[in-house]
Design a protein around this motif. Sequence first.
Motif, PDB file in Angstrom:
ATOM      1  N   ILE A 146     -53.458 -19.815  32.880  1.00  0.00           N
ATOM      2  CA  ILE A 146     -53.194 -21.186  33.322  1.00  0.00           C
ATOM      3  C   ILE A 146     -51.736 -21.538  33.042  1.00  0.00           C
ATOM      4  O   ILE A 146     -51.286 -21.474  31.881  1.00  0.00           O
ATOM      5  N   PRO A 147     -50.958 -21.908  34.057  1.00  0.00           N
ATOM      6  CA  PRO A 147     -49.562 -22.299  33.830  1.00  0.00           C
ATOM      7  C   PRO A 147     -49.491 -23.548  32.944  1.00  0.00           C
ATOM      8  O   PRO A 147     -50.313 -24.462  33.068  1.00  0.00           O
ATOM      9  N   PHE A 148     -48.501 -23.567  32.058  1.00  0.00           N
ATOM     10  CA  PHE A 148     -48.348 -24.759  31.215  1.00  0.00           C
ATOM     11  C   PHE A 148     -46.884 -24.984  30.863  1.00  0.00           C
ATOM     12  O   PHE A 148     -46.030 -24.111  31.023  1.00  0.00           O
ATOM     13  N   ARG A 149     -46.642 -26.189  30.384  1.00  0.00           N
ATOM     14  CA  ARG A 149     -45.311 -26.620  29.978  1.00  0.00           C
ATOM     15  C   ARG A 149     -45.457 -27.399  28.676  1.00  0.00           C
ATOM     16  O   ARG A 149     -46.394 -28.188  28.522  1.00  0.00           O
ATOM     17  N   ILE A 150     -44.564 -27.156  27.729  1.00  0.00           N
ATOM     18  CA  ILE A 150     -44.547 -27.936  26.499  1.00  0.00           C
ATOM     19  C   ILE A 150     -43.170 -28.565  26.348  1.00  0.00           C
ATOM     20  O   ILE A 150     -42.144 -27.894  26.548  1.00  0.00           O
ATOM     21  N   GLU A 151     -43.149 -29.865  26.015  1.00  0.00           N
ATOM     22  CA  GLU A 151     -41.898 -30.607  25.954  1.00  0.00           C
ATOM     23  C   GLU A 151     -41.763 -31.273  24.588  1.00  0.00           C
ATOM     24  O   GLU A 151     -42.577 -32.111  24.206  1.00  0.00           O
ATOM     25  N   ASN A 152     -40.725 -30.871  23.873  1.00  0.00           N
ATOM     26  CA  ASN A 152     -40.412 -31.425  22.550  1.00  0.00           C
ATOM     27  C   ASN A 152     -39.058 -32.123  22.628  1.00  0.00           C
ATOM     28  O   ASN A 152     -38.035 -31.461  22.831  1.00  0.00           O
ATOM     29  N   TYR A 153     -39.080 -33.426  22.482  1.00  0.00           N
ATOM     30  CA  TYR A 153     -37.848 -34.207  22.498  1.00  0.00           C
ATOM     31  C   TYR A 153     -37.830 -35.142  21.293  1.00  0.00           C
ATOM     32  O   TYR A 153     -38.852 -35.756  20.957  1.00  0.00           O
ATOM     33  N   PRO A 154     -36.669 -35.293  20.648  1.00  0.00           N
ATOM     34  CA  PRO A 154     -36.561 -36.243  19.544  1.00  0.00           C
ATOM     35  C   PRO A 154     -36.187 -37.635  20.050  1.00  0.00           C
ATOM     36  O   PRO A 154     -35.473 -37.780  21.052  1.00  0.00           O
ATOM     37  N   TYR A 155     -36.670 -38.653  19.347  1.00  0.00           N
ATOM     38  CA  TYR A 155     -36.277 -40.025  19.659  1.00  0.00           C
ATOM     39  C   TYR A 155     -36.572 -40.891  18.442  1.00  0.00           C
ATOM     40  O   TYR A 155     -37.236 -40.462  17.497  1.00  0.00           O
TER      41      TYR A 155
END
Length: 228
Positions: free
Chosen positions: A74-83
Amino acid sequence: MTEQRGVFERALGDDFERLHPMMRRRFGVGLAAGYGCVGEGTMLEIRRGARWVRPFLRFGALRNIMFPEAGSDIPFRIENYPYVDHFGRETVTFVRTMQVTPKRQRRFDATMIFSEREHRVIDYLGTHQHLAVDLDLGVDERGGLRLTSGAQRFYEGPVAFAFPMLFSGNASLTEYYDDERQCYVIDMSVRNRFLGLLFGYRGEFTCEFPACDDAPVRLKPVREEARE
């Protein structure tokens, strides 16, 4: 905000240096570092528990906390951004988006802070941060990250209580960098003491590290919780 170390470096302390260099880069995401981490890859397997846990998973999907689908490749994306959240805390997004069918995406949302009081990472689950979960972190012999979840608390308006583990599960995650294949490898499972496996996945991905000083609005929670 004068702290120059990111959320995970603060929680791991000296053990942060034991991580593989590519793991240090990935979990070094923070405001002072000035970058995020966006990974894309394949969930080789998404697992779910027995039939009787599926209503629980469907309910969780309403707030982007687990989901009832299972499958492989299964294609996936993980997004880690600081704020910085509305309470002045450095926060890192952990938003996983999975293409579970050609026409359906599912998200598994979390936002993480470092608790000065508890000296640990607190993981707020879902779109509304209703669940706050204690995380324990460690480093394995490969320079990978080990993560286990502990106590959970539910917050909504004036309501606040320790969430009974009878109705939830404990997460266990390992992630490491494979030098030979030049990719990150992740394995996560959530288990209930009585029901066994609730949900889990196993996958691999590569990352880019875009410069940033804030997270996209689409990745931030709808509601933020001050209580840890």
